[in-house]
Design a protein around this motif. Sequence first.
Motif, PDB file in Angstrom:
ATOM      1  N   GLY A 172      13.031  85.557  34.041  1.00  0.00           N
ATOM      2  CA  GLY A 172      13.503  84.306  33.456  1.00  0.00           C
ATOM      3  C   GLY A 172      14.961  84.372  33.044  1.00  0.00           C
ATOM      4  O   GLY A 172      15.746  83.457  33.339  1.00  0.00           O
ATOM      5  N   TYR A 173      15.336  85.452  32.366  1.00  0.00           N
ATOM      6  CA  TYR A 173      16.726  85.600  31.931  1.00  0.00           C
ATOM      7  C   TYR A 173      17.664  85.732  33.127  1.00  0.00           C
ATOM      8  O   TYR A 173      18.760  85.144  33.146  1.00  0.00           O
ATOM      9  CB  TYR A 173      16.872  86.815  31.013  1.00  0.00           C
TER      10      TYR A 173
ATOM     11  N   ARG B  52      19.217  90.007  27.102  1.00  0.00           N
ATOM     12  CA  ARG B  52      20.639  89.653  27.267  1.00  0.00           C
ATOM     13  C   ARG B  52      21.456  90.890  27.627  1.00  0.00           C
ATOM     14  O   ARG B  52      22.367  90.825  28.454  1.00  0.00           O
ATOM     15  CB  ARG B  52      21.177  89.017  25.990  1.00  0.00           C
TER      16      ARG B  52
ATOM     17  N   ARG C 155      18.046  82.332  34.815  1.00  0.00           N
ATOM     18  CA  ARG C 155      18.940  81.434  34.068  1.00  0.00           C
ATOM     19  C   ARG C 155      20.393  81.878  34.172  1.00  0.00           C
ATOM     20  O   ARG C 155      21.306  81.059  34.004  1.00  0.00           O
ATOM     21  CB  ARG C 155      18.501  81.366  32.599  1.00  0.00           C
TER      22      ARG C 155
END
Length: 241
Positions: free
Chosen positions: A32-33, A119, A36
């Motif tokens: 998902g990260y 992140r 995105r």
Amino acid sequence: MQQPYQPGEAANGSPRILVVDDDPTVAEVVAGYLGRAGYTVDRADDGPTALTRAAAHRPDLVVLDLMLPGMDGLEVCRRMRGRGPVPVIMLTARGDEDDRILGLEVGADDYVTKPFSPRELVLRVESVLRRTGPAPAGGPLGAAGLTVDPAARRATKNGTELALTLREFDLLSFFLRHQGRAYGREDLMREVWGWDFGDLSTVTVHVRRLRGKVEDDPARPRLIQTVWGVGYRFEPGGGRP
């Protein structure tokens, strides 16, 4: 002969990342990260599936869990390396330094210990891909029987091609560009890896691996010398400090 690694792109023009983890929650969060962040993401939950996906659609980078069922991440990394160089960031749930060192020894470019910040992982992916992008301008480099062609990503010793990983190639190129000057491990991590943070054992392992490929006697290195209290220095003449 291994062909130089050339980063590619998915059909939509974005780099393709293969995420290999048997924990569906971790895989979903990581995917998902990365999605995105603009990457095209493929997923696999075991080693054989990862190898099949990588063969079908060559990834630009692999995020690879160390502890996989049936075939562990180390073996997956070895087999992927056998097909040609590809950047690998290894995930490990263990804090054991030996596991991290093993990952680096089989050619992983970086590792991240679980639990980790998604992140931070995205930043690591960006850093590795940036370092494997187009080579900087400049002609071939050479000294002490070693030659490096940055454009072709090709290195030789006395005319024989060296099988270097991506990081080993970058490290040797840096040493050849800065002969005779001592650099600390922090300096090398910043200049070669592009990181202002990270485990300095990464540098130590890569220097040891590089010595094993460029030194006549890796146990008594004469080209990549240890400068005690500082770090390392490349001496084309092979003289002792």
